[in-house]
Structure formats: C-alpha cells, structure tokens
Design an enzyme around this catalytic site. Structure first.
Site, mmCIF file in Angstrom:
data_model
loop_
_atom_site.group_PDB
_atom_site.id
_atom_site.type_symbol
_atom_site.label_atom_id
_atom_site.label_comp_id
_atom_site.label_asym_id
_atom_site.label_seq_id
_atom_site.Cartn_x
_atom_site.Cartn_y
_atom_site.Cartn_z
ATOM 1 N N HIS A 273 37.018 -21.179 -24.752
ATOM 2 C CA HIS A 273 37.566 -20.187 -25.668
ATOM 3 C C HIS A 273 36.606 -20.035 -26.842
ATOM 4 O O HIS A 273 36.020 -21.024 -27.298
ATOM 5 C CB HIS A 273 38.955 -20.622 -26.175
ATOM 6 C CG HIS A 273 39.704 -19.532 -26.851
ATOM 7 N ND1 HIS A 273 39.536 -19.237 -28.194
ATOM 8 C CD2 HIS A 273 40.622 -18.640 -26.384
ATOM 9 C CE1 HIS A 273 40.334 -18.216 -28.510
ATOM 10 N NE2 HIS A 273 40.980 -17.846 -27.440
ATOM 11 N N GLU A 326 44.610 -18.259 -20.280
ATOM 12 C CA GLU A 326 44.641 -17.526 -19.020
ATOM 13 C C GLU A 326 44.896 -18.435 -17.810
ATOM 14 O O GLU A 326 45.504 -18.022 -16.829
ATOM 15 C CB GLU A 326 43.330 -16.754 -18.807
ATOM 16 C CG GLU A 326 43.192 -15.498 -19.640
ATOM 17 C CD GLU A 326 42.591 -15.770 -20.999
ATOM 18 O OE1 GLU A 326 42.214 -16.945 -21.250
ATOM 19 O OE2 GLU A 326 42.496 -14.844 -21.822
#
Length: 388
Positions: A273, A326
């Site tokens: 991320h 995700e």
C-alpha cells in the site's frame, strides 16, 4: 526572449505529490506508520464493527453520529432516494449495452451524468450548503441502484427495484441477486462498505475535490471520482487479488509462484500500500470477517498471506509488505456471492459517501486547486516553421 528556468515560480514536491499536504480537513486521516485510519474522530474499524452504514453516512455528511431516533429518520430519508427518475431508468438499457465488456463502473459514469442532468443539479458555486448536501444525498443513494441495474441489464436480466425496508447493504445485495441476503452475509458486506467509505486523499477523493474546487455540480465531481477509482492501481484491484489466488491454485505452488514474482520484481496484487508501512487495518478486519464465514478459500488465502510475508522476510529483509484491503475484500465478496466484475463497483457504492463528504467540504473553500508542472521540453520560444 528565452524563458528563465531559474526563476522561483514553483516549489519542488515529491513525484506523485506523495506526502504533500494540500488542504485542511475534519473528515479523517490515515496514519500509515501506525496502521490506523479514522472517520472524523472515530476509528473506522470500530465504526465498522459497531455501527450501521447509514450511521457512518450520517457522520460523514452531518458531522456526528446519530442517536437512535435520528438514525431511523436518516435511514428512511436515504432509502426514499434510491429509486431512479423515469428518464434515467429508460436510458439504462442503452447505457448497459454501450458499456459492454467495460462493465457497470463504466456505465455508472454515463448514468451519473444523466442523473445529474435529470435532477437539475446546478454548479455548487451557485447553490447553498443545504442544496449541495441534498444533491450529494440524492446522487449517493442512487449509486447502488444504478450499478445493480447496469449489471443485470448487461446479462439480459431485468433490474430489480430497491426496497425501502432493507438497510443499504442488504438492499444492494437484494437488487444484485434478486434474493434477500441472510443476515451474516449482509452484515459482512456492510462492514466491508463501512471500512472503505473514506481513506484520506486517495486518487479518487482528490479528483473529486479538484473538480469540486472549480464550482462544478455534484454529478461532475462524482463522475471524475469514479473514473479515478476504475484504475487497477486504485479501486480496480479486488478481483485481481483473487486472480492471484487462482493463479497459484494449490498450497504446494505457493512458494515457487511467489518466489518467481518477487525475484522478478513483479507486483503481487493484493499486497502493499502506498501509505501503510505496517498491516492495513482494513485487511486485518476483513480477514476476521472471512474467517468467521470460513471455508477452503479463506484457509488458502491465509496460507498465501503467511507465505508471502515469510518469503519477503527472507529475500528482501527489512521490507514491509502486507496484504492491503483488496486481498481480503475480494475473499469476503466472493464468499458473499458477489460476481468478480462487481467488486470494484461495490467499492464505489461505499466510497461515494466519502466522496460526497469531501465534495461538501471542498465546496466551502473558494480557492480553485491549480498546481503547476515543470516544463522540461525544448527551450522556447522556437520559431514556428513555415509549411513547405
């Protein structure tokens, strides 16, 4: 005369504006080093574990969590906004057909533009705060109806009208499948939706705010945000994370598959991320939700996660790379029966509330967002050549 490149006309900033503070906000923040993010003054994870989606919506646009009485009123207000104007309903088959393989998220851009026109959304510069809020409410409440209708029409199915008696998440699943979901799966999707309502100045939120800063109407800002969300490096990754699990296939293939990609410096979808340098708190929460539902897919996902972290510790010591939202979002949505082509649209059905709150906040500031770029082309001015 030539341009003086040494003139102090701009300020150097990191590539991609990483870490650059562009405004003040009361809506929330992401603390990447701590693995923590919040909506206003509340932990987003705590909200997902204890409140409804409608409560969080109220918090974002009204600035406070509702009491029990106000929660009922607000839920009824938003439910009443779910039905689409007839002009929009009539156009959806053509939009779905034109969207084709691009899917419901591409169709949402066209449908949202039409919705704004039909509802007479005016430039936010020309309307007061209450009308701006009303416009965001009408647009946000319509998004699940638009997305599910476009999905079903794209498969030759008739759209299903929203039900006012169902909460936001349960109604979304009902309109998608035609069946009222069981409580466990409805709550799992609701918690996912709450966890993705807002997340700092991500690409889509920043896009929405740039458009809002011009004084454009609410629909214009939301269409831009949807476009940004559609990118694989932003909201387009949940289904790709599941594709990773599919590609690995079986537990005995985890190590060789992961090692090959790490050594080739390939991106492993569902991991890493741009902000978090520790475990993504959304991933941690969604892993727990997935494990409550259980099943072979969950066990395999957890095993893959553990192997990826162990292999990275061996091959790239000191590098922090954990699952992002995700990875387990895809697992949860798969377990709850959502088709993969609806994973990113479902993300949009949540983030539209965060976009709305950011649009409203930006509309209070009359300063247009207008950064600069450094020109690195040939030295101007060059004489324009005559046509031979």
């Amino acid at each position: 005369m030539p341009i003086d490149r040494t003139a102090p006309v701009s300020v150097d900033v990191p590539r991609g504006l990483a870490g650059v503070v562009v405004t003040n906000t009361v809506l929330g923040d992401v603390r990447g080093l701590e693995g923590f993010y919040h909506y206003r003054q509340y932990s987003a994870v705590d909200l997902a574990q204890s409140r409804s989606f409608e409560d969080v919506w109220h918090l974002m646009v009204h600035g406070e969590l509702p009491d029990a009485e106000r929660a009922v009123v607000f839920a009824a207000e938003t439910a009443a906004l779910r039905r689409l104007p007839e002009e929009v309903r009539a156009a959806l088959p053509a939009i779905a057909a034109a969207s084709g393989p691009s899917g419901p998220l591409a169709g949402l851009r066209s449908a949202m533009s039409l919705l704004g026109a039909v509802k007479g959304f005016r430039p936010m510069y020309d309307i007061d705060a209450e009308q701006r809020r009303a416009d965001t409410m009408a647009a946000a409440a319509s998004v699940p109806t638009l997305l599910t209708a476009l999905y079903r029409l794209g498969r030759g199915l008739k759209p299903i009208e929203p039900r006012n008696d169902l909460p936001y998440a349960a109604n979304y699943l009902y309109m998608l499948t035609g069946s009222e979901p069981d409580a466990e799966r409805a709550r799992a999707i609701e918690q996912y939706l709450i966890s993705t309502v807002d997340h700092g100045f991500n690409a889509s939120t920043f896009t929405a705010r740039v458009i809002a800063s011009t004084g454009a109407d609410v629909a214009a800002a939301l269409v831009g945000a949807v476009g940004a969300l559609s990118g694989p490096l932003h909201g387009g990754a949940p289904s790709r994370a599941l594709d990773t699990l599919d590609a690995i296939g079986t537990p005995d293939r985890i190590d060789p598959w992961i090692r090959e990609r790490v050594l080739a410096k390939e991106r492993i979808m569902g991991f890493g991320h741009p902000v978090y340098r520790t475990e993504d708190p959304r991933s941690r929460m969604l892993r727990g939700i997935a494990q409550q539902i259980g099943g072979p897919l969950v066990d395999f996902a957890v095993e893959v996660e553990q192997h990826v972290e162990a292999i990275l510790a061996e091959l790239k010591p000191g590098r922090e790379l954990h699952t992002n939202v995700e990875f387990y979002a895809g697992v949860v949505m798969e377990l709850c029966g959502l088709p993969r082509e609806m994973f990113t649209p479902t993300f949009a059905a949540a983030r539209v509330v965060g976009w709305s709150a950011n649009i409203l906040e930006q509309a209070q500031d009359s300063k247009i967002i207008r950064p600069a770029a450094r020109y690195i082309g040939p030295q101007p001015p060059v004489a324009v050549p005559t046509m031979a």
